[in-house]
Scaffold this active site. Structure first.
Site, PDB file in Angstrom:
ATOM      1  N   ASP A 190       0.860  -1.170   0.000  1.00 31.41           N
ATOM      2  CA  ASP A 190       0.000   0.000   0.000  1.00 31.41           C
ATOM      3  C   ASP A 190       0.903   1.228   0.000  1.00 31.41           C
ATOM      4  O   ASP A 190       1.860   1.287   0.769  1.00 31.41           O
ATOM      5  CB  ASP A 190      -0.896  -0.002   1.238  1.00 31.41           C
ATOM      6  CG  ASP A 190      -1.741   1.254   1.320  1.00 31.41           C
ATOM      7  OD1 ASP A 190      -2.436   1.560   0.345  1.00 31.41           O
ATOM      8  OD2 ASP A 190      -1.676   1.937   2.362  1.00 31.41           O
TER       9      ASP A 190
ATOM     10  N   THR B  52       0.434   4.586   0.750  1.00 29.04           N
ATOM     11  CA  THR B  52       0.395   5.445   1.926  1.00 29.04           C
ATOM     12  C   THR B  52       0.689   4.642   3.181  1.00 29.04           C
ATOM     13  O   THR B  52       0.024   3.648   3.466  1.00 29.04           O
ATOM     14  CB  THR B  52      -0.985   6.120   2.049  1.00 29.04           C
ATOM     15  OG1 THR B  52      -1.267   6.823   0.845  1.00 29.04           O
ATOM     16  CG2 THR B  52      -1.004   7.084   3.218  1.00 29.04           C
TER      17      THR B  52
ATOM     18  N   ASP C 188      -1.348   0.096   6.408  1.00 28.04           N
ATOM     19  CA  ASP C 188      -1.577   0.691   7.720  1.00 28.04           C
ATOM     20  C   ASP C 188      -3.001   1.147   7.922  1.00 28.04           C
ATOM     21  O   ASP C 188      -3.404   1.443   9.043  1.00 28.04           O
ATOM     22  CB  ASP C 188      -0.629   1.879   7.931  1.00 28.04           C
ATOM     23  CG  ASP C 188      -0.965   3.055   7.010  1.00 28.04           C
ATOM     24  OD1 ASP C 188      -1.593   2.819   5.958  1.00 28.04           O
ATOM     25  OD2 ASP C 188      -0.603   4.192   7.340  1.00 28.04           O
TER      26      ASP C 188
END
Length: 855
Positions: free
Chosen positions: A326, A328, A600
């Site tokens: 991912d 970000t 996250d």
């Protein structure tokens, strides 16, 4: 005690004493909290970081191998042959060492997990407090925000666009809107909005705790080492019982038959030699070495701020061939800085006015800037919206009529102001520029020109968002109900007002980590909810080699075969929904890949749960960490090479140890069968075999399991171990049987044959150790050399000769033993080279062959 049991059985009595209005306004009082703790109504949670003490004890004690060893030890004790109990002492020592190692690791890992669990916000005595989830008590009022994992069952008291992902319990991926009095279940996650709820069931009373725990551990971890151990135990359990019967009968026959042996009392010697044969067949230390290797690796990684939720997870990363990232929070550190705002005309064209991000916002700014200040100040704002707080601080003076919180699925948030709000009146939508596509947008807007502009900004690595406005009386698109269709549908007549750009801070360690994975032939896939061009720009910034064009996931087909084809030829995907992330992981796994997923945000939870290895960042959403198997506590992406190194060491060293243990099991079974069928006396006493076992395997295995070993993972661990063990076992059996045959031919006494056989077995066995340790380094040569010195001491030191009941063989038998040892070592070498050639032919290009690993 009785009162406590009554209270736990019927907590309704405690609840009835709480005034609902007081509870909602101020929460529980300190006195009420103390009373509930005294009654055992706290939210004590099951531990998932490591196995329970019961599981550890059962794993190490309740095994078929321990049962066999225990029965053999009982027979030796009843016969009074205490000096032949060394095999049992070694077995007990193995069990205690395994228990100590795993329990010590459990305590350390549980302590780290407890320390790094996210705090929960509760309302007590009219104040919001942050407490540990296990300090929650019945009737506590808990505040929820986007990304929170719901810590206990309860009922909603207040909802502000509260949407909950219940997929971990129900399997349904669609978020569920929650209103007042709706039920919440522990283990679910908030994906949008905020709210408060009253706890109605805690700890084991929460019927969802067991379901949530099972959902978090939805499948047994895919450990090749564990599967191999289970197969070995299964097949040995099938063959050991008939082999034991053959061995026992053969030894009784070797001492004159059952009747004669019983009458002469020689059945005792027959039983002792049978025990020696049977105990040698049990690879009792193999599972122990694997457990110790996992436990030591977990503790070492914990010192580097890597928490393993399940210990075999360290092995999984060593087998991973695709890492899904991912953007970000993984490639970037999750912090977002406001870059620029461009005012737009009603048609979507740039207006002259611009906003300097370094200027200070003043009271009385334009309406759209006040709206941005509102989005930035919202407690439930995501990282992008929160970046608006610095440049925009002038909040609207008017009350909000309704609000829709941001969610990854809808990709926008919204707020509505009533008609009395003047220029603020209407629906304001902040989200991805793609919200302009479709029938919600005013037909006069130059949508495509504006989207081309956003694409150009995205290609420079900037994140883009659009603020749009619709009249208050604008109809909601079909299918929506409530304010802005409960967030599922947009109002018609949207007009762009401002184009916002943001910058993400790239992790400085990301470049080196991605380069390391590329060198290890691990494919990288960036799967982001952001624009494909933004994701690609960030990937290039961190040095990632991009395959194919960046793909807009919103255009992808749902056909699994077509999706697998796209995933094989492209490495960057943008505009990926949480459900698509999960589907992509499933498609990669279906194509035969071992997949790791890092992330996250709560939008990564579904994909991380389906991946072979979910890796969460320590500062990520609680719900994301709950479903992961590994947490990078300090959020540093560059911890992963260390995990990979530990995983490779565990797999490669366990394979070496398995070579030794399975060779021992194989030659012990063959020797037992041959001597049992020939009715020959077994040429080893238990004490002699225990010493040989210690020299060949027991002592070296502890060092082998923990030695550095950077060899890359290759599938087929059990097959290679069997290929290695069978030829070496045959070489050992031929050498030992030759010595016994000559001893019988020369009419040597039993003690002399046992001495010669011990010499031959240990000498050839140490050559097996030599082969397993290649390539040889000075520490490995020192280990092998020390074992040869110990062998000499065992054979020559008088006290050792007395203990082992050795008798000096004749010159002829000693010569046969030495020649057989040399020939046996030669056969081991030939067999090893043949196996190496075979595995080289079967190996994938670039893989090293058996025994040729570096380091």
């Amino acid at each position: 005690m009785a009162a406590q049991k009554t209270a736990i059985r019927d907590p309704a009595e405690t609840r009835s004493a709480v005034d609902p209005k007081t509870l909602e306004a101020a929460g529980l009082s300190s006195v009420q909290v103390l009373e509930r703790n005294r009654l055992g109504l706290a939210n004590v949670q099951p531990r998932t970081t490591s196995r329970s003490i019961t599981d550890i004890l059962r794993t190490h004690l309740m095994t078929l191998f321990n049962l066999i060893i225990g029965l053999c030890a009982l027979a030796i004790i009843l016969l009074g042959r205490w000096l032949d109990l060394l095999f049992a002492v070694a077995a007990v020592a193995n069990v205690f060492i395994g228990l100590f190692q795993e329990y010590s690791a459990k305590r350390k890992l549980d302590a780290i997990a407890l320390l790094h669990q996210d705090a929960v916000r509760v309302l007590r005595d009219g104040m919001l407090l942050q407490i540990h989830r296990e300090q929650i008590v019945l009737d506590d009022v808990v505040e929820l925000r986007r990304g929170d994992e719901i810590p206990a069952d309860g009922e909603v008291l207040r909802s502000e666009g509260l949407d909950v992902d219940e997929s971990m319990l129900t399997g349904e991926s669609d978020a569920v809107a929650k209103r007042r009095d709706d039920r919440l279940l522990s283990g679910t996650a908030v994906v949008a909005g905020s709210g408060r709820f009253r706890v109605t069931a805690v700890g084991e009373r929460a019927h969802a705790v067991r379901l949530a725990t099972e959902a978090k551990r939805y499948q047994k971890i895919n450990s090749e080492l564990r599967r191999a151990m289970e197969k070995i135990a299964f097949w040995l359990s099938l063959v050991l019982i008939p082999i034991v019967a053959v061995v026992l009968n053969g030894q009784m026959q070797a001492f004159g038959g059952w009747s004669a042996a019983w009458e002469s009392g020689e059945w005792r010697d027959a039983l002792v030699t049978a025990v020696s044969s049977v105990t040698a067949m049990v690879p009792q230390g193999l599972a122990l070495m694997t457990t110790i290797a996992f436990a030591v690796a977990a503790v070492k990684l914990s010192r580097e701020n890597v928490l393993l939720q399940e210990q075999p997870a360290v092995e999984i990363l060593a087998r991973v061939d695709v890492v899904c990232l991912d953007k970000t929070g993984t490639l970037t550190d999750g912090t977002i800085a406001f870059h620029q705002a461009t005012a737009l005309s009603p048609r979507g064209l740039p207006a002259p006015a611009r906003r300097d991000p370094d200027s200070t916002a003043l009271e009385g700014t334009r309406e759209w800037e006040q709206v941005l200040a509102f989005f930035g100040a919202d407690e439930g704002a995501n990282a992008t919206a929160a970046a608006l707080r610095a440049p925009y601080s002038a909040l609207p003076r008017h009350r909000v009529a309704s609000q829709v919180q941001f969610s990854s699925a809808r990709r926008f948030s919204a707020v509505s102001f009533a008609a009395d709000a003047g220029g603020l009146a209407g629906h304001w939508v902040l989200g991805a520029p793609e919200i302009l596509r479709g029938e919600a947008t005013d037909p006069q807007v130059h949508t495509e020109a504006l989207l081309r502009r956003t694409d150009e900004l995205s290609s420079r690595g900037l994140r883009t968002m659009l603020l749009a406005h619709a009249p208050l009386d604008a109809p909601i698109l079909p299918g929506g109900t409530g304010p802005l269709g409960r967030g599922q549908r947009l109002p018609r007549g949207l007009v762009p007002v401002a184009l916002l750009t943001f910058k993400e801070n790239v992790r400085p360690e990301a470049h080196a980590t991605l380069e390391y994975f590329r060198e290890q032939n691990i494919a990288l896939k960036v799967i982001s909810g952001d624009s494909p061009k933004t994701a690609a720009a960030v990937a290039r910034e961190v040095g990632m080699v991009i395959e194919g064009d960046a793909v807009d996931a919103s255009t992808l087909t749902e056909d699994p075969a077509a999706l697998r084809e796209v995933l094989e030829h492209h490495s960057v995907f943008g505009r990926v929904s949480p459900e698509q992330k999960r589907t992509m992981v499933e498609a990669l796994k279906a194509a035969g890949h071992v997949v790791a997923m890092t992330g996250d945000g709560v939008n990564d939870a579904l994909a991380m749960k389906k991946a072979d290895l979910g890796i969460a960042m320590g500062d990520g959403a609680p719900a994301t960490k709950a479903v992961s198997r590994m947490v990078l506590l300090d959020g540093r992406f560059d911890r992963l090479p260390s995990v990979l190194e530990q995983g490779r060491k565990v797999i490669a060293n366990t394979e070496r140890v398995a070579h030794l243990f399975l060779s021992k099991t194989a030659y012990a079974i063959l020797l037992g069968l041959i001597y049992g069928l020939l009715f020959w006396e077994f040429p080893f006493l238990p004490r002699q075999f225990s010493t040989v076992d210690f020299l060949m395997i027991g002592f070296p295995a502890f060092f082998l399991a923990l030695m550095p070993n950077p060899r890359r993972y290759r599938p087929g661990f059990l097959r290679r171990s069997l290929y290695f063990s069978l030829p070496t076992a045959i070489a050992i059996v031929l050498a030992v049987v030759t010595v016994s045959a000559f001893g019988r031919y020369l009419h040597e006494p039993a003690g002399a044959i046992q001495t010669a056989a011990t010499l031959c077995l240990t000498a050839v066995g140490l050559w097996v150790l030599n082969v397993a340790l290649r390539p040889l380094t000075w520490p490995r040569v020192a280990l092998i050399g020390s074992m040869y010195l110990l062998l000499a001491a065992v054979l020559l030191v008088p006290i050792s000769q007395q203990y082992h009941l050795f008798a000096m063989p004749s010159a002829e038998l000693l010569a046969v033993a030495l020649i057989s040892s040399v020939l046996g070592c030669g056969l081991v070498e030939v067999g090893s080279r043949a196996v190496t050639a075979l595995t080289q032919r079967r190996a994938e290009p670039g893989n090293t062959a058996l025994g040729s690993d570096a380091g």
